[in-house]
Enzyme design. Sequence first.
Site, PDB file in Angstrom:
ATOM      1  N   GLN A 112       0.760  -1.238   0.000  1.00 17.97           N
ATOM      2  CA  GLN A 112       0.000   0.000   0.000  1.00 17.97           C
ATOM      3  C   GLN A 112       0.795   1.295   0.000  1.00 17.97           C
ATOM      4  O   GLN A 112       0.248   2.334   0.349  1.00 17.97           O
ATOM      5  CB  GLN A 112      -0.956   0.012   1.210  1.00 17.97           C
ATOM      6  CG  GLN A 112      -1.954  -1.137   1.231  1.00 17.97           C
ATOM      7  CD  GLN A 112      -3.003  -1.053   0.143  1.00 17.97           C
ATOM      8  OE1 GLN A 112      -2.941  -0.194  -0.715  1.00 17.97           O
ATOM      9  NE2 GLN A 112      -3.963  -1.952   0.159  1.00 17.97           N
ATOM     10  N   LEU A 209      -4.797   1.224   9.684  1.00 20.07           N
ATOM     11  CA  LEU A 209      -4.009   1.579   8.513  1.00 20.07           C
ATOM     12  C   LEU A 209      -4.853   2.181   7.393  1.00 20.07           C
ATOM     13  O   LEU A 209      -4.382   2.341   6.273  1.00 20.07           O
ATOM     14  CB  LEU A 209      -3.202   0.378   8.003  1.00 20.07           C
ATOM     15  CG  LEU A 209      -2.136  -0.143   8.976  1.00 20.07           C
ATOM     16  CD1 LEU A 209      -1.536  -1.452   8.468  1.00 20.07           C
ATOM     17  CD2 LEU A 209      -1.046   0.890   9.195  1.00 20.07           C
ATOM     18  N   ASN A 241      -3.289   7.059   6.568  1.00 19.36           N
ATOM     19  CA  ASN A 241      -3.707   5.812   5.927  1.00 19.36           C
ATOM     20  C   ASN A 241      -2.654   5.264   4.975  1.00 19.36           C
ATOM     21  O   ASN A 241      -1.744   5.959   4.548  1.00 19.36           O
ATOM     22  CB  ASN A 241      -5.063   5.983   5.234  1.00 19.36           C
ATOM     23  CG  ASN A 241      -5.024   6.874   4.022  1.00 19.36           C
ATOM     24  OD1 ASN A 241      -4.339   6.588   3.051  1.00 19.36           O
ATOM     25  ND2 ASN A 241      -5.766   7.973   4.054  1.00 19.36           N
ATOM     26  N   CYS A 242      -2.812   4.002   4.666  1.00 22.54           N
ATOM     27  CA  CYS A 242      -1.913   3.301   3.755  1.00 22.54           C
ATOM     28  C   CYS A 242      -2.701   2.724   2.584  1.00 22.54           C
ATOM     29  O   CYS A 242      -2.439   1.608   2.140  1.00 22.54           O
ATOM     30  CB  CYS A 242      -1.164   2.197   4.486  1.00 22.54           C
ATOM     31  SG  CYS A 242      -0.067   2.792   5.781  1.00 22.54           S
ATOM     32  N   VAL A 243      -3.705   3.461   2.104  1.00 24.57           N
ATOM     33  CA  VAL A 243      -4.457   2.995   0.939  1.00 24.57           C
ATOM     34  C   VAL A 243      -3.634   3.253  -0.321  1.00 24.57           C
ATOM     35  O   VAL A 243      -2.548   3.827  -0.269  1.00 24.57           O
ATOM     36  CB  VAL A 243      -5.836   3.681   0.851  1.00 24.57           C
ATOM     37  CG1 VAL A 243      -6.674   3.348   2.072  1.00 24.57           C
ATOM     38  CG2 VAL A 243      -5.704   5.191   0.710  1.00 24.57           C
TER      39      VAL A 243
END
Length: 428
Positions: A112, A209, A241-243
């Site tokens: 990600q 996350l 976030n880790c999108v």
Amino acid sequence: MKLELHRISVGKLAFGAQTGVSGGVLTINKDELASLLLQDDRLSAVAVDVAHPGENVRIMPVKDAIEPRCKLEGPGEVFPGWIGDVENAGEGKTLVLGGMAVLTTGRVVAPQEGIVDMSGPGADYTPFSRTCNVVLSFDTAEDLEPHQREACYRIAGLKAAHYLASACKDAAADSVEAYDFPPLAEAMHQHPGLPKVAYMYMLQSQGLLHDTWVYGVDAKRILPTMISPTELMDGAIISGNCVSACDKNNTYVHLNNPVVKSLYEHHGKDLNFVGVIITNENVTLADKKRSSSYAVKLARMLGVDAVVISEEGFGNPDADLIMNCRKSEQAGIKTVLITDEYAGRDGSSQSLADSCPEGDACVTAGNANEIIVLPPMDKVIGDQAPAETIAGGFFGSVREDGSLEVELQAILGATNELGFNRIGGRTL
């Protein structure tokens, strides 16, 4: 609320004995900066590097991008809840180091994080190929969980951005931008005859996350609420976030939200910009219903004629987007949606996971499944992990000549759903 942004233009980065800016050159004492960040004992090592537009450099995996800012005058401090206390932000004077960014790198969760190429075809898709970048590469204690690594990377990036700006407080600004957001009772009656428009700002908040922070609070814990656009400019909202890198709203984007900027530019001319409603993106149906109904209720209480709704992420959040759209339209409020598409590599798949007949005014930021080939670079800053561990990468991504074949979703900001990207179209 009145806020002045005192902008200093940075056109070059260099290392030296003292951190400060002169003649458009930001000099950085890298040892001092690293020592500051290593006060967090969760970090075992910090490397400080720089990258300039046009260089044959790849930065990966990029976690966040932050524009350096600090308060010059007024209550509180930037990034409240992290750097400053949790006092209200968005008033007074704020120093901004423009033309540059702090990029944080380090492995958090395998698929990600994204890529920034400073030159070549990939540079055409990321706005951060145009900024002078201070790149922080981190190592952590081995026993940290992924969400704990994300947290210390996030705080370190904010500390670095604040440190760089604070070292330049005595420098003269190259320009000053003034923004004002009046009390609601006054805002509602400005510019009679023009349509009243609010901005419904969807924040990624789908869990661990997948977090966005509002005054230091995880957005999944909030009900939709009103916020002054000037608070955004002081870092009241930051990314955690880790999108996918292509459409995540990193902290730099929250600080420089182009939807807010455009609404200010049209305010008093084509429309009356009456405020920002922040709402979250949820994982349960009940929470989606609750937040969408509450956000539309706030819009109805404001008596707006229209809302602009922006999404963050794709798939599950598409349901939140469509609920916000449908309920607004059913309440008599016109909607414009901003999203991106995951339409397959040939563009023939369904673009969104949900839709409704009312969603007939939609702006797309591009198809994140489009394929691009990124040539080898002379230098890679960060983790040289296999490209298949990047969102948009796949097994076989690395070609024999060292080039990478990836989807656009691997590139930071490529299809950003606030329009903070470099893809565009025009009807002639």
